[in-house]
Design a protein around this motif. Structure first.
Motif, PDB file in Angstrom:
ATOM      1  N   ARG A 334       0.780  -1.071  -0.284  1.00 35.92           N
ATOM      2  CA  ARG A 334      -0.064  -0.165   0.019  1.00 35.92           C
ATOM      3  C   ARG A 334       0.896   1.315  -0.032  1.00 35.92           C
ATOM      4  O   ARG A 334       0.503   2.118  -0.696  1.00 35.92           O
ATOM      5  CB  ARG A 334      -0.993  -0.174   1.172  1.00 35.92           C
ATOM      6  CG  ARG A 334      -2.130  -0.962   1.103  1.00 35.92           C
ATOM      7  CD  ARG A 334      -3.300  -0.655   2.228  1.00 35.92           C
ATOM      8  NE  ARG A 334      -2.547  -0.481   3.437  1.00 35.92           N
ATOM      9  CZ  ARG A 334      -2.562  -1.519   4.368  1.00 35.92           C
ATOM     10  NH1 ARG A 334      -3.052  -2.777   3.987  1.00 35.92           N
ATOM     11  NH2 ARG A 334      -2.231  -1.254   5.529  1.00 35.92           N
ATOM     12  N   ALA A 338       0.889   3.831  -3.138  1.00 35.28           N
ATOM     13  CA  ALA A 338       0.476   5.287  -2.956  1.00 35.28           C
ATOM     14  C   ALA A 338       1.700   6.338  -2.722  1.00 35.28           C
ATOM     15  O   ALA A 338       1.222   7.531  -3.526  1.00 35.28           O
ATOM     16  CB  ALA A 338      -0.066   5.303  -1.256  1.00 35.28           C
ATOM     17  N   ASP A 394      -2.311   8.411   2.166  1.00 34.69           N
ATOM     18  CA  ASP A 394      -2.782   6.996   2.097  1.00 34.69           C
ATOM     19  C   ASP A 394      -1.086   6.367   2.350  1.00 34.69           C
ATOM     20  O   ASP A 394      -1.130   5.429   3.065  1.00 34.69           O
ATOM     21  CB  ASP A 394      -3.088   6.357   0.905  1.00 34.69           C
ATOM     22  CG  ASP A 394      -4.414   6.801   0.598  1.00 34.69           C
ATOM     23  OD1 ASP A 394      -5.186   7.106   1.650  1.00 34.69           O
ATOM     24  OD2 ASP A 394      -5.239   6.660  -0.601  1.00 34.69           O
TER      25      ASP A 394
END
Length: 413
Positions: A334, A338, A394
């Motif tokens: 992630r 991001a 994020d």
């Protein structure tokens, strides 16, 4: 249809302005927050957070348990009289000392030390969790402030667009419907600005609750760091809080097994004293040794229970290692996604979208484009900025998750 939309937007805008006038400016704390860097916010939280004080008290309590576990059993002083008539009585004064066998004292101390290790590890893990919470709250507040600035800029640009449309309507070069569209865009921007103000107040309140002071992030944000390859992060996860605590729990349960086995051997009681017999008119020494007979209770149930809990702790350690690797992999992916998206938007999209908007607005002022083209370019530009901001948020949230899972170097903006 356009007229209805304008009326709705006007009513909503009036409601927001009325509420703002009645409630005043939204603030997270009556005190004016002072800007601090991330390391300072982390230090304030580590000094303030009540969960860390509670963990420190638990460590102090388990340290006292270790001291108590090392104490030897107290002796017993007994006085016994047989008979009531003078000259026909026997009086015994004796001292009984229990003697622990089978290494019970050492096993008991080992259990207490294992509990101390668990409490100390819990204290360290809570510090790491608080640090991760501060990182998440810090960059959430920073992102909320950037989002507020973006909303303010959107509102100002909407006003600039409305002024440009008004001039062209006055000159009779465009339809008044374009002015309605511009007012609707400005009303939407005003609503977005009010929402951003509220989100900033909430984010600052969370940060201030962690640090115990009215603080706010500094304007300069740290660049998104490169976390290195995924295998290295997975290896680091095996030393993360959950895995370390699972290892401590396993060691504690193993100490319980040793204590349960030591308790199978009964303790003996040594007796020494003096007895006086009135009939003999003299005293005689008393020596004794009491040994329990383990005929019915050999502590087998406690041994089996301790062994079962040890196997449970072994399975828990394996589960913690698997979960740490899986969660670290997900958080690392992630973060990388991001981070790459934020950098790409910043370097390749936002600047180009801004240039297109400014060129379109100048072209509209000279009659080369319709106002719909201006609105579309404006939405593209601010949409790209909003996407970059969200991607950055994020990334920092994923980084905070990694801070909870594995020991990573402190970020210094």
């Amino acid at each position: 249809m356009n007229t209805q939309r304008v009326l709705v937007a006007a009513v909503v805008s009036a409601f927001v302005l009325a509420r703002s006038a009645a409630a005043g400016t939204i603030t997270a704390d009556p005190a004016t927050p002072h800007a601090v860097e991330l390391p300072t916010a982390i230090a304030l939280a580590l000094d303030h957070h009540p969960a860390l004080r509670a963990a420190a008290e638990e460590v102090a309590a388990t340290e006292a348990d270790v001291q108590q576990a090392g104490r030897r059993p107290n002796p017993e002083l007994a006085w016994l009289r047989e008979g009531h008539r003078a000259g026909n009585r026997t009086t015994t004064l004796q001292l009984n000392q229990p003697i622990e066998l089978g290494g019970k004292r050492a096993a008991r101390v080992a259990v207490a030390e294992g509990a101390l290790a668990v409490a100390g590890g819990e204290q360290q893990d809570r510090r790491q969790a608080v640090r991760a919470d501060v990182i998440a709250a810090y960059y959430a507040a920073l992102g909320a402030r950037e989002r507020q600035q973006l909303a303010q800029a959107t509102f100002e640009l909407a006003g600039r667009g409305l002024d440009a449309v008004a001039l062209r309507v006055a000159a009779g070069k465009v339809s008044p419907i374009d002015a309605d569209k511009a007012r609707l865009a400005q009303a939407d921007a005003r609503l977005e600005q009010a929402r951003a103000d509220g989100e900033l107040a909430i984010a600052l309140a969370r940060l201030q609750a962690l640090t115990g002071q009215a603080v706010a992030p500094k304007d300069d944000a740290a660049p998104l760091p490169d976390l290195g390859p995924l295998p290295a992060a997975q290896v680091a996860a095996t030393e993360g809080p959950a895995v370390r605590q699972a290892r401590r729990q396993l060691a504690l349960q193993q100490a319980h097994v040793k204590l349960a086995r030591a308790n199978r051997l009964p303790d003996v009681t040594f007796t020494v004293g003096s007895q006086r017999d009135d009939q003999l008119a003299g005293r005689q020494a008393v020596l004794g040794l009491a040994v329990p007979l383990p005929l019915f209770d050999r502590n087998s149930g406690n041994v089996a229970a301790a062994q079962a809990r040890t196997r449970q702790a072994e399975a828990g350690l394996q589960a913690a290692e698997l979960a740490a690797r899986a969660e670290t992999t997900a958080a690392w992916l992630r973060y990388r996604q991001a981070r790459d998206e934020a950098l790409a938007l910043e370097h390749d999209v936002v600047a180009v979208a801004r240039s297109i908007y400014e060129s379109t607005l100048r072209g509209f002022e000279f009659g080369k484009f319709d106002y719909l083209d201006v609105l579309d370019a404006q939405r593209t530009w601010f949409g790209a900025r909003a996407r970059r901001l969200q991607a950055t948020q994020d990334a920092w949230q994923a980084h905070a998750a990694l801070q909870r899972l594995a020991p990573i170097e402190e970020i210094r903006p």
